[in-house]
Design an enzyme around this catalytic site. Sequence first.
Site, short mmCIF file in Angstrom:
data_model
loop_
_atom_site.label_atom_id
_atom_site.label_comp_id
_atom_site.label_asym_id
_atom_site.label_seq_id
_atom_site.Cartn_x
_atom_site.Cartn_y
_atom_site.Cartn_z
N HIS A 123 110.19 -46.63 102.43
CA HIS A 123 110.41 -46.55 103.70
C HIS A 123 109.09 -46.75 104.31
O HIS A 123 108.18 -46.45 104.63
CB HIS A 123 110.18 -44.94 103.81
CG HIS A 123 110.82 -43.86 105.09
ND1 HIS A 123 111.24 -43.47 105.99
CD2 HIS A 123 110.05 -44.08 106.73
CE1 HIS A 123 111.47 -43.41 106.85
NE2 HIS A 123 110.91 -44.16 107.02
N ARG A 140 109.25 -53.19 112.80
CA ARG A 140 109.18 -53.74 114.19
C ARG A 140 109.47 -55.02 113.81
O ARG A 140 110.44 -55.26 112.78
CB ARG A 140 107.98 -53.75 115.41
CG ARG A 140 107.62 -51.59 114.51
CD ARG A 140 108.18 -51.25 115.23
NE ARG A 140 107.68 -49.25 115.39
CZ ARG A 140 107.93 -48.58 115.37
NH1 ARG A 140 108.86 -48.50 114.65
NH2 ARG A 140 107.07 -46.66 115.06
N LYS A 182 120.68 -45.21 107.39
CA LYS A 182 120.02 -44.60 107.18
C LYS A 182 120.77 -43.87 108.46
O LYS A 182 120.85 -43.64 109.38
CB LYS A 182 118.59 -45.11 108.17
CG LYS A 182 117.90 -44.36 108.27
CD LYS A 182 116.72 -43.73 107.18
CE LYS A 182 115.72 -42.20 108.23
NZ LYS A 182 114.48 -42.83 108.20
N HIS A 238 117.16 -39.19 108.19
CA HIS A 238 116.23 -38.31 108.84
C HIS A 238 116.47 -36.79 108.98
O HIS A 238 117.28 -36.29 109.46
CB HIS A 238 115.66 -38.66 110.14
CG HIS A 238 114.42 -38.41 110.81
ND1 HIS A 238 113.46 -38.22 111.29
CD2 HIS A 238 114.45 -36.84 111.31
CE1 HIS A 238 112.33 -38.12 111.70
NE2 HIS A 238 113.41 -36.70 112.13
N LEU A 279 106.84 -37.87 112.78
CA LEU A 279 107.58 -37.11 113.06
C LEU A 279 108.53 -36.87 111.09
O LEU A 279 108.40 -38.30 111.89
CB LEU A 279 108.81 -37.27 114.07
CG LEU A 279 108.37 -37.00 115.21
CD1 LEU A 279 109.81 -37.52 116.67
CD2 LEU A 279 108.07 -35.39 115.19
N ASP A 287 106.27 -44.54 105.59
CA ASP A 287 106.29 -43.83 106.92
C ASP A 287 105.46 -44.73 107.82
O ASP A 287 105.46 -44.33 108.92
CB ASP A 287 107.34 -42.62 107.34
CG ASP A 287 107.47 -42.29 107.95
OD1 ASP A 287 108.38 -43.88 108.69
OD2 ASP A 287 107.63 -41.19 108.71
N ALA A 347 105.70 -41.04 118.46
CA ALA A 347 105.39 -40.44 117.54
C ALA A 347 105.03 -41.46 116.06
O ALA A 347 106.12 -42.45 115.88
CB ALA A 347 106.81 -39.06 117.01
C1 NCD Z 1 109.00 -43.73 113.33
C2 NCD Z 1 108.85 -44.52 113.97
O1 NCD Z 1 107.82 -44.81 115.19
O2 NCD Z 1 109.58 -45.86 114.29
N1 NCD Z 1 107.39 -42.39 113.89
C3 NCD Z 1 107.26 -41.47 113.09
O3 NCD Z 1 106.82 -40.53 113.73
N2 NCD Z 1 107.32 -40.93 111.97
C4 NCD Z 1 110.31 -43.32 113.20
C5 NCD Z 1 110.30 -41.89 112.34
O4 NCD Z 1 110.32 -42.53 110.89
O5 NCD Z 1 110.71 -40.94 112.87
ZN ZN Z 2 110.11 -43.42 109.89
#
Ligand code: NCD
Ligand code: ZN
Length: 352
Positions: A17, A21, A104, A141, A228, A256, A272
């Site tokens: 995960h 970008r 996703k 998610h 998040l 993540d 986040a």
């Molecule tokens: C992630 C993001 O910035 O793309 N942010 C996060 O807080 N994890 C999106 C996600 O996976 O929820």
């Molecule tokens: Zn994520």
Amino acid sequence: MSNSPKQIQLIQPDDWHLHIRDGEVMKDVLVDTARQFARAIIMPNLKPPVTTVALANAYRTRIEASLESLGIVRFTPLMTLYLTDNTSADEVHKAKAAGITAFKLYPAGATTNSDAGVSDIKRCYGVLEAMQTVGMPLLVHGEVTSADIDIFDREAVFIDRVLEPLRKDFPELKIVFEHITTKQAAHYVRDAQTNGKNSLAATITPQHLLMNRNAIFAGGIRPHNYCLPVLKREEHRVALLEVATSGSPRFFLGTDSAPHSKGAKEAACGCAGCYSAFNALGLYAEAFESVGKLDKLEGFASLFGPDFYSLPRNTKTISLVKQAQSIPAELPLGDETIVPLRAGEAIAWSLA
Ligand code: NCD
Ligand code: ZN
């Protein structure tokens, strides 16, 4: 293996995960991930989101060009598609043929760039049927988005309202409950009846294994510890660490790692996401060592993920040494900078 070794060797891990970008910043973050991981599941929440095979193929081509310009030869991006209310079953078949790894599910409004996400999972039943048929995994998610549900309860409520009904309706659909953060999620995945099928798993981030929600408010607001789903109470961290280090193949590594510039985090409405990619493996090693379970790290980091996705395990090995690595206060991110997890402090384990 003794439980307090100074060096450990692992089959090379993968990150199941990851956010990298697009554009110029992608190179800065890819280099950190590729230093440690052989493959990564690339999240599709770009602006605009990666909703079609054509967009995913174009994104893959840009990633490959970045890798080539960095001279990185041994790293494979595993592409995903962003599910919307309008995704067609036909796109699932095309995705399967094109070697897309998963879809996703972002409930609309749940997190960064999720506005185009799914408003009601029932609208996707035709697509989910196709995914179940062709063996295409659904990455979830797992948070409800209603404003009347407390943010700390959104994951647990998602299990009852969305995940459990979904699993009843699609018992053979392969589902990964992404970046789980609660005792309820950990125990739900651990105890789920799957009739012998490999149909449910969860990823866990380093920050949710190492920190509880106090870390967001330690001596003042700490935007770089905000992600998040948000960090939860200590009892949840303990439950996550217990399942991650249990040796259960249902739990595997997904950082993540979610890069946002320093300015976008340190703002009146900060984004986040924690940037853990700089030394994610060191963070996981710390977490596993904290409960004397370093011997369980290889399964979590390197074996259970490919097994779930029916991909070959990596063959190369890497070593981690118990040698503190100082984490810079900031790293370059395109024209800006990013503050990595643990910035200005040290991580106890480093890549050899
Ligand atoms: C992630 C993001 O910035 O793309 N942010 C996060 O807080 N994890 C999106 C996600 O996976 O929820
Ligand atoms: Zn994520």
